[in-house]
Design an enzyme around this catalytic site. Structure first.
Site, short mmCIF file in Angstrom:
data_model
loop_
_atom_site.label_atom_id
_atom_site.label_comp_id
_atom_site.label_asym_id
_atom_site.label_seq_id
_atom_site.Cartn_x
_atom_site.Cartn_y
_atom_site.Cartn_z
CB ALA A 1 -0.89 0.01 1.23
CE LYS A 2 5.22 5.41 -0.21
NZ LYS A 2 6.43 4.70 0.24
N GLY A 3 0.38 5.80 0.92
CA GLY A 3 -0.55 6.89 1.13
C GLY A 3 0.19 8.19 1.24
#
Ligand code: NAD
Length: 411
Positions: free
Chosen positions: A101-103
């Site tokens: 994931a990444k944010g």
């Protein structure tokens, strides 16, 4: 340049080797979930500003989603998608039970107060907390976020869900962070550089000359460990300046200098200043890009003089530059292997938080090295089997692992 397109072009080279169908390619490229949120914040000057934040969960078939939170004024959704996808492949290469994931938030933290940053972080977490959690998605620090930011994440998540330290990694030690996490990525970069230089290229690390771009978390620890292994750090460039010394810079002195000098090597008295734009052309054996994405391009790749490149940064090399390095016979150890030490020790932090039993630094580093050396060998086998680059070999390994997990779980 679109980072997500670049990552998917690299993916396709591995998918070609494995003969993956178009259907499977589409499934494995497409993020599982993407969230965009708006955070209205009353700034200290009284104005109301609306910030945009993202969380992309790319693939969670091998475990909870895992990836950093980045604060940057130029952050766009496609970058977040690309970095989330890289995390899927990275966690698979080192074979830890996480997805990718990444944010991040589109903001310029250098122009914000601590209080504004805290408000923004809390608002962001409260808006995405329904998809976070120790078994769902576990964030960590990335560019312009740090242990303090993760402490706010822990606290904000805990308001709704109770005390769950395994909901975030990269926390301060006082809040359940792990020994060794700060140095982990740079240590992994140094281990990969040593393995590649001595085992793959058959050279001696004693006196080998290292050129670094970036002397922040990753670059400074990579430099520190490589110097301890006997290499000479001959040139370092960052956002503020650059310094070089043919006999090798005094790394502990540079380390201390940067921490007292607004985070830059500029003005370091133990070497000669040079133009940071010429960092790629500096004479050295091993090049470690450890700052920004997309810096090794068709334009800069021909300037590189090193025999070995070890990617400390995420996605520093474009597909065009990859081709230049392949043609020039320069070995490149890709980000999804070279900088995977960070997520590996994040995994240890998560495990320690779940069991509420902590390990000391020596144990952490020993476990990290074991995982990275195993991953290095696993990728090397693919490189030999398919006669491909290390990037493609690492992606082949990762794709096989994710595809297998997906098949076992069903669609
Ligand atoms: P950091 O903020 O601690 O350091 C960044 C470094 O890059 C600094 O030395 C800065 O001066 C330099 N830099 C910034 N702009 C520059 C420019 N225009 N030219 C030259 N140098 C410039 O960040 P970090 O945590 O060390 O991360 C560096 C890279 O490594 C990023 O790509 C990040 O995504 C990646 N990465 C970090 C980790 C981690 O655990 N920190 C893990 C995996 C990958």
């Amino acid at each position: 340049m679109n980072l997500f397109d670049n990552v998917n072009r690299q993916f396709d080279e591995a998918a070609d080797i494995l003969g993956l169908s178009q259907e499977l390619r589409e499934l494995l490229k497409t993020p599982y979930r993407e969230i965009t949120v708006a955070m209205p914040i009353r700034m200290e000057d009284g104005t109301l500003r609306v910030f945009k934040g993202y969380r992309v969960q790319h693939n969670g078939v091998r475990g909870p989603q895992k990836g950093g939170i980045r604060f940057h004024p130029d952050l766009v959704l496609d970058d977040v998608r690309a970095l989330a996808s890289l995390n899927t492949w990275k966690t698979a290469v080192v074979n830890i039970p996480f997805g990718g994931a990444k944010g991040g938030i589109q903001c310029d933290p250098s122009k914000m107060s601590q209080h504004e940053l805290e408000m923004l972080t809390r608002r962001y977490i409260s808006k995405i907390s329904m998809v976070l959690g120790p078994t769902r998605d576990v964030p960590s620090p990335d560019l312009n976020t740090n242990a303090q930011t993760m402490a706010w994440v822990l606290d904000e998540y805990g308001r709704k869900n109770g005390y769950q330290p395994a909901c975030v990694t990269g926390k301060p030690l006082e809040l359940g962070g792990s020994q060794g996490r700060e140095a982990a990525t740079g240590k992994g970069v140094a281990i990969c550089a040593r393995q590649a230089w001595t085992q793959v290229l058959g050279r001696d690390l004693q006196g080998a000359r290292v050129v670094l771009q970036g002397f922040g978390n990753v670059g400074s620890f990579a430099g520190k460990f490589l110097a301890e292994m006997g290499a000479r750090i001959v040139a370092v460039a960052d956002h503020g300046g650059a310094v070089r010394r043919g006999e090798g810079l005094d790394v502990p002195a540079l380390f201390a200098y940067v921490r007292q000098n607004r985070g830059t090597v500029a003005g370091f008295p133990g070497g000669e200043a040079f133009d940071p734009a010429t960092v790629w052309a500096q004479d050295g054996d091993i090049l470690v890009p450890a700052a920004l994405g997309g810096v090794l391009t068709q334009a800069t790749a021909p300037e590189v003089r090193a025999r070995l490149i070890v990617e400390g940064a995420n996605a520093p090399t474009t597909p065009e530059a990859d081709r230049v390095f392949r043609e020039r016979g320069i070995t490149l150890i890709p980000d999804i292997l070279a900088n995977a030490g960070g997520v590996t020790v994040s995994y240890f932090e998560w495990v320690q938080n779940l069991q509420q039993l902590f390990w000391d630094e020596a144990e952490i580093f020993e476990k990290e090295e074991k995982i990275l050396i195993q991953a290095f060998h696993d990728v090397e086998e693919k490189v030999k089997l398919h006669g491909c680059t290390w990037r493609t070999g690492a992606l082949v390994l990762a794709l096989e692992r994710v595809k297998k997990a997906n098949e076992l779980r069903g669609w």
